[in-house]
Design a protein around this motif. Sequence first.
Motif, PDB file in Angstrom:
ATOM      1  N   ARG A  16       0.846  -1.198   0.000  1.00  0.00           N
ATOM      2  CA  ARG A  16       0.000   0.000   0.000  1.00  0.00           C
ATOM      3  C   ARG A  16       0.877   1.243   0.000  1.00  0.00           C
ATOM      4  O   ARG A  16       1.996   1.210   0.497  1.00  0.00           O
ATOM      5  N   ASP A  17       0.327   2.332  -0.516  1.00  0.00           N
ATOM      6  CA  ASP A  17       1.074   3.586  -0.475  1.00  0.00           C
ATOM      7  C   ASP A  17       0.675   4.457   0.709  1.00  0.00           C
ATOM      8  O   ASP A  17       1.108   5.594   0.822  1.00  0.00           O
ATOM      9  N   ILE A  58       4.875   1.321   0.324  1.00  0.00           N
ATOM     10  CA  ILE A  58       5.646   1.790  -0.819  1.00  0.00           C
ATOM     11  C   ILE A  58       5.242   3.249  -1.039  1.00  0.00           C
ATOM     12  O   ILE A  58       4.054   3.564  -1.094  1.00  0.00           O
ATOM     13  N   ARG A  60       4.182   6.725  -2.579  1.00  0.00           N
ATOM     14  CA  ARG A  60       3.301   6.994  -3.710  1.00  0.00           C
ATOM     15  C   ARG A  60       4.078   7.218  -5.010  1.00  0.00           C
ATOM     16  O   ARG A  60       3.665   6.779  -6.079  1.00  0.00           O
ATOM     17  N   LYS A  62       6.704   5.835  -6.006  1.00  0.00           N
ATOM     18  CA  LYS A  62       7.167   4.552  -6.552  1.00  0.00           C
ATOM     19  C   LYS A  62       6.003   3.645  -6.906  1.00  0.00           C
ATOM     20  O   LYS A  62       6.197   2.513  -7.309  1.00  0.00           O
ATOM     21  N   ASN A  63       4.790   4.126  -6.757  1.00  0.00           N
ATOM     22  CA  ASN A  63       3.590   3.331  -6.952  1.00  0.00           C
ATOM     23  C   ASN A  63       2.890   3.639  -8.278  1.00  0.00           C
ATOM     24  O   ASN A  63       1.773   3.211  -8.500  1.00  0.00           O
ATOM     25  N   LEU A  66       1.531   0.565 -10.319  1.00  0.00           N
ATOM     26  CA  LEU A  66       0.328  -0.050  -9.761  1.00  0.00           C
ATOM     27  C   LEU A  66      -0.895   0.833  -9.981  1.00  0.00           C
ATOM     28  O   LEU A  66      -1.990   0.339 -10.249  1.00  0.00           O
ATOM     29  N   ASP A  67      -0.711   2.143  -9.872  1.00  0.00           N
ATOM     30  CA  ASP A  67      -1.819   3.063 -10.142  1.00  0.00           C
ATOM     31  C   ASP A  67      -2.297   2.937 -11.580  1.00  0.00           C
ATOM     32  O   ASP A  67      -3.493   2.956 -11.864  1.00  0.00           O
TER      33      ASP A  67
END
Length: 90
Positions: A16-17, A58, A60, A62-63, A66-67
């Motif tokens: 999760r961010d 993680i 945001r 670096k996310n 996934l987004d």
Amino acid sequence: MDAAITLGVEKLKVIRDSNLVVSQANGDWKVREEKLKPYHQDLEELIPRLNKVTFTHIPRLKNQFLDALAALASMIKLPTGVKLWPIVIE
């Protein structure tokens, strides 16, 4: 987590961010917001049903990948009864 349990998953890694959510799920921080307490209670009831669950934060920034995947998934409408093969990303 319900879906993972239904599918017979034994080990689950949740990424999760939100540092708040991850820290609360790991038991590092208390859940103080009243409206979040029922969700945390559900989580605590689901965790023992899996052999191993880890929660990882993680940032945001670096996310983004996934987004993007979540955005693509939200655009697809599948007819009832259609089964898809899982996508494995390494």
